[in-house]
Design a protein around this motif. Structure first.
Motif, short mmCIF file in Angstrom:
data_model
loop_
_atom_site.label_atom_id
_atom_site.label_comp_id
_atom_site.label_asym_id
_atom_site.label_seq_id
_atom_site.Cartn_x
_atom_site.Cartn_y
_atom_site.Cartn_z
N HIS A 122 0.83 -1.21 0.00
CA HIS A 122 0.00 0.00 0.00
C HIS A 122 0.87 1.27 0.00
CE1 HIS A 122 -4.10 -1.45 0.10
NE2 HIS A 122 -3.87 -2.25 1.13
N SER A 147 -7.03 1.45 6.02
CA SER A 147 -7.71 0.38 5.28
C SER A 147 -8.71 -0.30 6.20
CB SER A 147 -6.66 -0.62 4.78
OG SER A 147 -6.09 -1.29 5.87
N ASP A 314 -7.05 -3.47 -2.47
CA ASP A 314 -6.02 -4.51 -2.59
C ASP A 314 -5.78 -4.88 -4.05
OD1 ASP A 314 -5.77 -4.41 0.09
OD2 ASP A 314 -6.91 -6.23 0.51
ZN ZN Z 1 -5.10 -3.69 1.90
#
Ligand code: ZN
Ligand code: KG4
Length: 351
Positions: A122, A147, A314
């Motif tokens: 990320h 997240s 994701d």
């Molecule tokens: Zn994630």
């Protein structure tokens, strides 16, 4: 021991830590192909991710997704410099599907396999380039990482050189969005729905608590009280009777989350004199958060970089790009599956 590489490494990457089966091919920070099979519809019926179901669906999706990515990128295994896989944190059963596929490929091809911390992926996501966006150099910055599982401020001094300044004491920001959406009967995942409704509503209609805001020295968050406040509000007043009332409630809730995230990030940036900030993780797609941080960036004079929407949630491109940077820096490949480990915690003895 591999030496540093001067040309961008070509990596095939796999991500399966939660409810997305993803595979990508990258060349350095440049994405050549990124395929994501989302299980959102499967888990929506249960109001959240069911770990056993996630593992089973990764099993069926993994090979078709891998094939699609290789085909879309037009690469052969002989052209690749390495493989990458998310090694954690995440659901262990889900992680193992990706890791075992990657280990099988590594055995068959002889390619080195790099295990990547999901949150490092990320962190790299705002720096990715593809046919539509230009890649940026991965330079020191402050990251607001938000997240479904994490909410933290990370000081990024360089690749692998991370310091978590503060994280959530209870729920993650995305988790708060999901739980509140559940209370309002809006389905799973809640973030995107609340985001859309909030855009129509009045954020001053209701006042919800801004936890930890007064503590200017610590960079921690807490969102579970906010969820409770909304639940108490619903007990008292009942479910909103119109779309406009629902939108006002969503806007007021979102404003409380955003205000705390932006205020803490601004304080941290000032304290550590960072020239640039990123917002990463699924919640970085939130329009209210992006807009408020852009206003802060203009007022305080810092650069703000956010991932393209396709790289907020994701994906495997961010995992591949993190591995490509590691190859370029001459890091040794290793994989170690873990359910939970902070991004600034040292790895244990590697397998
Ligand atoms: Zn994630
Ligand atoms: O990074 P991610 O895809 O998965 C994890 O690693 O957790 O983040 C998923 C989280 C979910 O909680 C989802 O509700 C939230 O990101 N999310 C959003 C938005 N889009 C996704 N939250 C707020 N606004 C959005 N637009």
């Amino acid at each position: 021991m591999p030496g540093p590489k001067t040309r961008a490494a070509k990596i095939l990457a796999i991500e399966s830590s939660c409810d997305e089966t993803a595979c990508a091919v990258v060349e350095g920070l440049q994405v050549r192909a990124s395929i994501i099979a989302s299980q959102v519809e499967i888990h929506a019926a249960f109001g959240g991710v069911v770990p056993e179901l996630a593992s089973r669906h990764h099993l069926t999706a993994a090979v078709p997704v891998l094939r699609a990515a290789v085909e879309a990128a037009g690469v052969t295994f002989a052209e690749l410099d390495g493989l990458a896989v998310t090694e954690g944190p995440g659901l262990v059963g889900a992680l193992l599907v990706g890791v075992q596929l990657a280990q099988g490929l590594a055995l068959a091809t002889g390619l080195p396999l790099h295990g990547i911390h999901h949150m490092e992926g990320h962190l790299v996501s705002p720096f990715l380039g593809d046919a539509e966006i230009t890649a940026r150099d991965f330079v020191p910055h402050l990251a607001l990482s938000v997240s479904g599982g994490h909410s933290e401020l990370v000081l990024v001094a360089g690749l692998g050189d991370y310091r978590v300044l503060g994280c959530t004491r209870d729920d993650a920001a995305g988790e708060a969005f999901d739980k509140v959406a559940k209370l309002l009967g809006l389905g799973y995942p809640g973030g995107p729905v609340i985001d859309r409704l909030a855009a129509e509503g009045d954020s001053t209609a209701f006042h919800f608590p801004r936890a930890m805001l007064a503590d200017r020295e610590r960079f921690e968050f807490s969102f579970s009280g906010l969820k409770t406040a909304l639940s108490v509000h619903l007990d008292k007043h009942g479910q909103p009777g119109s779309r406009a009332a629902l939108a006002d409630l969503c806007a007021s809730f979102q404003a409380a989350v955003v205000e705390v995230l932006v205020a803490k990030a601004r304080l941290a940036r000032r304290k550590f004199a960072c020239k640039a900030m990123t917002i990463v993780g699924g919640v970085s797609a939130n329009r209210g958060l992006r807009d408020a941080m852009a206003v802060a960036a203009a007022a305080d004079g810092f650069e703000l970089w956010t991932p393209a929407l396709r790289y907020c949630g994701d994906n495997a491109a961010m995992i591949g790009a993190a591995a490509a940077l590691r190859v370029q820096a001459g890091r040794t490949p290793a994989v170690q599956v873990f359910a939970s480990r902070a991004i600034d915690e040292p790895r244990g003895v590697t397998a």
